[in-house]
Design a protein around this motif. Structure first.
Motif, PDB file in Angstrom:
ATOM      1  N   ALA A   1       0.941  -1.212  -0.017  1.00 57.75           N
ATOM      2  CA  ALA A   1       0.318   0.482  -0.160  1.00 57.75           C
ATOM      3  C   ALA A   1       0.797   1.330  -0.013  1.00 57.75           C
ATOM      4  O   ALA A   1       0.667   2.416  -0.265  1.00 57.75           O
ATOM      5  N   ILE A   2       2.191   1.529   0.866  1.00 60.19           N
ATOM      6  CA  ILE A   2       2.795   1.841   1.201  1.00 60.19           C
ATOM      7  C   ILE A   2       3.302   2.678  -0.395  1.00 60.19           C
ATOM      8  O   ILE A   2       3.753   3.646  -1.124  1.00 60.19           O
ATOM      9  N   ASN A   3       4.053   1.954  -1.356  1.00 52.79           N
ATOM     10  CA  ASN A   3       4.550   1.817  -2.470  1.00 52.79           C
ATOM     11  C   ASN A   3       4.312   1.456  -3.862  1.00 52.79           C
ATOM     12  O   ASN A   3       3.630   1.220  -5.062  1.00 52.79           O
ATOM     13  N   ILE A   4       2.395   1.575  -3.991  1.00 55.81           N
ATOM     14  CA  ILE A   4       1.582   0.858  -4.702  1.00 55.81           C
ATOM     15  C   ILE A   4       1.940   1.595  -5.943  1.00 55.81           C
ATOM     16  O   ILE A   4       1.838   0.495  -7.014  1.00 55.81           O
ATOM     17  N   ARG A   5       2.844   2.416  -6.378  1.00 57.52           N
ATOM     18  CA  ARG A   5       3.002   3.202  -7.495  1.00 57.52           C
ATOM     19  C   ARG A   5       4.092   2.293  -8.020  1.00 57.52           C
ATOM     20  O   ARG A   5       4.386   2.929 -10.017  1.00 57.52           O
ATOM     21  N   LYS A   6       4.758   1.766  -7.152  1.00 61.65           N
ATOM     22  CA  LYS A   6       6.296   1.204  -8.187  1.00 61.65           C
ATOM     23  C   LYS A   6       6.003   0.013  -8.704  1.00 61.65           C
ATOM     24  O   LYS A   6       5.467  -1.150  -7.548  1.00 61.65           O
ATOM     25  N   THR A   7       6.086  -0.824  -9.693  1.00 60.11           N
ATOM     26  CA  THR A   7       6.121  -1.971  -9.934  1.00 60.11           C
ATOM     27  C   THR A   7       6.561  -3.190  -9.246  1.00 60.11           C
ATOM     28  O   THR A   7       5.768  -4.187  -9.262  1.00 60.11           O
ATOM     29  N   TRP A   8       7.759  -3.144  -8.764  1.00 61.82           N
ATOM     30  CA  TRP A   8       7.488  -4.077  -7.682  1.00 61.82           C
ATOM     31  C   TRP A   8       6.468  -4.584  -6.562  1.00 61.82           C
ATOM     32  O   TRP A   8       5.991  -5.291  -6.204  1.00 61.82           O
ATOM     33  N   ALA A   9       6.208  -3.082  -6.538  1.00 63.16           N
ATOM     34  CA  ALA A   9       4.716  -3.315  -4.758  1.00 63.16           C
ATOM     35  C   ALA A   9       3.672  -4.129  -5.888  1.00 63.16           C
ATOM     36  O   ALA A   9       2.867  -4.802  -5.263  1.00 63.16           O
ATOM     37  N   ARG A  10       3.140  -3.858  -7.642  1.00 62.15           N
ATOM     38  CA  ARG A  10       2.681  -3.977  -7.530  1.00 62.15           C
ATOM     39  C   ARG A  10       2.740  -5.766  -7.498  1.00 62.15           C
ATOM     40  O   ARG A  10       1.786  -6.705  -7.951  1.00 62.15           O
TER      41      ARG A  10
END
Length: 537
Positions: A321-330
Motif C-alpha cells: 500500500a505504501i509503494n503501490i505506484r512502484k512496479t515491484w509493489a504491484r
C-alpha cells in the motif's frame, strides 16, 4: 536574445541543479520501462528443452513402481473408481460435483495399449509439464524477471509428486492447466479471438475446478499490474467472465462431499494447513504422500497459532500500500493475492489418509504452487540481478544450486516411491498408529517372495502383532504369524496362535495338519487328534 537562449541549455553542464517537472519524471520512468520491455528476451527452444528433459528425468523413477489405484487405499479418490462406463462422467449430478473431463481421461487411458500404471503416470507428468510451460508463457507476458527460473523451479518441485504419482488427483493437474491457459489468453488480449478463447476456457475451468472461479479477480490483478493505475474501462471485459463464474458457482454449490466439521475445527485445520502449505512450498525438505494432522489443543478455537499464519501477510500488504505506484509493489500484490485466492479451495478442504483419518496433502496446494513459486523466484531474481554484473553471476550460481537441490530431492523421493515396499515402509513409519500401511507393507513383501532388505524377521513379527492388536479378525495374517513363530522356534507363541485360529475359524486342511504336527511335538496328543479329526480329506 541569442545569448539569453543559449544559457539555459548550458546551465546543467556547469553543474547547476534544475528540478525536473513531474511530467518529465513520468516520461523518464515510462521511457526506461519501455526500454526494459524491449530488452526482455523470452525463453528459446533450448530453455524449453531443458525444462522438459530435467522434469522427465527427475520424476522418471515413478514409472518403475507399477502402482495405480492402490488396492490398500480405503478412500475413494475419484468417482471414477465406482463408475462402469464413461457416459456416467457426464451425468448432470456428476458434472455439478466433479470434473467430467478428468473422469473421461481415466476411461480413455484404459484403451491405450500400454501398461496402465506407466500410462497413468505418463499422462499426469505430461500435464504437469504443460502447466509449467503455460506458467513460463504467463510470466513472459507480464515481463517478469527470472521467468524461466520460476517455471523450472515449479516443474521440479518435490511437492508436485503426490499429485502426479497418487491416483485420483488428475483434476488438480487439468484444473491448473485451464487456469493458466485462461490467464495466458486474458493477459494477451490481442483481439476478439483471444477473448472468445478466454471465455470458452473459463467456462470449462469453472466446471472442472472450484479454484478457477476466482479467475476474473486474477485477471483484474494482472490488468492492474500492467497498467500501473486503475481505469474502470480496462476491466469491462471481465464482467461477462464474472457473471459466468457466479452462475456456475451457484449451480455447483453444496455438492462437495468434504468432511463435515465444526467451525472451530475447520478454522484450526485451515490455519495448520496454511502453515503446512507455506512450509512445503518454500522448504520441501521431507516430502511424503500423506502427513499426519496435528489435532492437539494448540489448534483449538482461540489459540494464537490459528491466527499467526494469516497475520504474516498483513505487513506485506502494508508495504504494498505504501509503494503501490512502484512496479515491484504491484507485482507483490499480484503474487500474494493470487496465491491466497487460489489457496482458498485447498484451505476449505481436508485431506484424508488411506485409512480414512484426517491428513495433510500436497495436492490441495497444487493449483496455488506455481504462484508462490513465481512470486519468490521472480522477486528474488529481480533484486539480485538488478545489482550489477556481480549480481547476475550471483543469481546464476544461486539458481543452479537451487535447481541441483530440487533435482536431488525430487529424484530421491521419486525413487523411494518406485519401490513399493519402501513406499509402504515410509508411510508406516510416518503413521505408526495406523494398521493399514503396515498390512500393505507385509503383503507387498509376501508377494515379492517374502524377502526384504527393509525388515528383519523379528521386525516383521512385531509389525504383524501391531496389526492384529488393531484388527484381530485378520485370520490370514494370524496364520502367517503362527508360521513365523514356528520358524523362529517360539513354540509357546505359535501354540497360542494355532489354538486361537482353530477356535475362531475354519482353516484349510493344510493348516490343520500343521497344527496337529505342532501339537505332537509339544506332547499335546489330544489336541493333535482333534485337529486331524477336522481334516476333510
Amino acid at each position: 536574445m541569442a545569448e539569453a537562449e543559449v544559457k539555459p541549455q548550458r546551465m546543467p553542464r556547469q553543474g547547476k541543479l534544475i528540478k525536473p517537472s513531474a511530467e518529465a519524471s513520468d516520461a523518464e520512468v515510462i521511457r526506461r520501462s519501455s526500454s526494459k520491455a524491449l530488452a526482455f528476451k523470452p525463453a528459446g527452444w533450448l530453455a524449453y528443452t531443458v525444462l522438459v528433459l530435467l522434469t522427465v528425468a527427475s520424476y522418471s523413477p515413478i514409472f518403475l513402481s507399477g502402482l495405480a489405484w492402490s488396492e490398500y487405499d480405503q478412500v475413494e479418490r475419484s468417482p471414477y473408481q465406482s463408475m462402469e462406463v464413461w457416459t456416467d462422467s457426464w451425468l448432470p449430478e456428476i458434472i455439478r460435483a466433479e470434473d467430467p473431463f478428468t473422469l473421461s481421461t481415466y476411461f480413455i487411458e484404459q484403451k491405450i495399449p500400454f501398461a496402465l500404471p506407466a500410462t497413468h503416470h505418463a499422462i499426469n507428468l505430461l500435464l504437469h509439464i504443460t502447466a509449467a510451460i503455460f506458467l513460463l508463457k504467463i510470466l513472459e507476458s507480464l515481463k517478469l524477471p527470472a521467468a524461466f527460473s520460476a517455471a523450472l523451479v515449479f516443474a521440479l518441485h518435490p511437492t508436485a509428486l503426490q499429485t502426479i504419482f497418487w491416483s485420483g488427483y488428475r483434476e488438480e493437474l487439468i484444473g491448473l492447466i485451464l487456469i493458466l491457459a485462461a490467464l495466458h489468453f486474458g493477459i494477451q488480449n490481442r483481439n476478439a479471438k483471444d477473448f472468445l478463447l478466454l471465455t470458452m476456457i473459463c467456462a470449462i475451468a469453472y466446471i472442472s475446478h472450484p479454484a478457477a472461479l476466482v479467475l476474473p479477480l486474477l485477471l483484474g490483478l494482472c490488468i492492474f499490474y500492467q497498467n500501473r493505475s486503475f481505469k474502470p474501462v480496462e476491466y469491462n471485459r471481465l464482467l461477462p467472465l464474472l457473471c459466468l463464474a457466479l452462475f456456475i458457482g451457484v449451480w455447483t454449490q453444496g455438492t462437495s462431499a468434504n468432511t463435515e466439521l465444526e467451525l472451530g475445527e475447520r478454522f484450526g485445520i485451515s490455519a495448520q494447513s496454511l502453515h503446512f502449505y507455506l512450509k512445503q512450498a518454500l522448504f520441501p525438505m521431507e516430502p511424503a504422500l500423506f502427513y499426519p494432522l496435528d489435532q492437539t489443543k494448540e489448534y483449538t478455537v482461540g489459540a494464537q497459532n490459528n491466527f499467526l499464519p494469516f497475520l504474516l501477510f498483513i505487513p506485506l500488504y502494508i508495504l504494498v500500500a505504501i509503494n503501490i505506484r512502484k512496479t515491484w509493489a504491484r507485482g507483490l500484490l499480484l503474487g500474494i493475492t493470487a496465491y491466497l485466492l487460489l489457496l482458498l479451495y485447498g484451505l476449505s478442504q481436508t485431506g484424508t489418509f488411506i485409512d480414512g483419518s484426517l491428513a495433510l496433502e500436497d495436492h490441495l496446494q497444487y493449483v496455488a504452487l506455481p504462484i508462490i513459486t513465481a512470486l519468490v523466484i521472480c522477486l528474488s531474481g529481480g533484486i539480485v540481478r538488478s545489482i550489477d554484473v556481480k549480481g547476475k553471476i550471483l543469481w546464476r550460481l544461486g539458481f543452479t544450486l537451487i535447481v541441483g537441490i530440487q533435482v536431488f530431492i525430487t529424484t530421491t523421493y521419486a525413487y523411494s516411491l518406485s519401490d513399493r515396499a519402501q513406499m509402504w515402509y515410509n508411510l508406516s513409519e510416518r503413521w505408526p498408529d495406523s494398521a493399514l500401511p503396515k498390512y500393505a507393507l507385509i503383503d507387498t513383501i509376501e508377494r515379492s517372495g517374502g524377502v526384504s532388505n527393509l525388515l528383519k524377521r523379528n521386525e516383521m513379527i512385531e509389525i504383524i502383532e501391531d496389526i492384529l492388536d488393531q484388527q484381530p479378525s485378520r485370520i490370514e495374517l494370524r496364520e502367517k504369524l503362527a508360521r513365523m513363530y514356528c520358524n523362529e522356534g517360539q513354540n509357546t507363541n505359535a501354540l497360542r496362535q494355532y489354538k486361537r485360529i482353530l477356535r475362531d475359524s475354519e482353516p484349510n486342511d493344510e493348516f490343520l495338519l500343521e497344527a496337529a504336527e505342532l501339537y505332537d511335538r509339544l506332547g499335546l496328543s489330544w489336541d493333535a487328534k482333534n485337529a486331524r479329526g477336522r481334516i476333510t480329506q
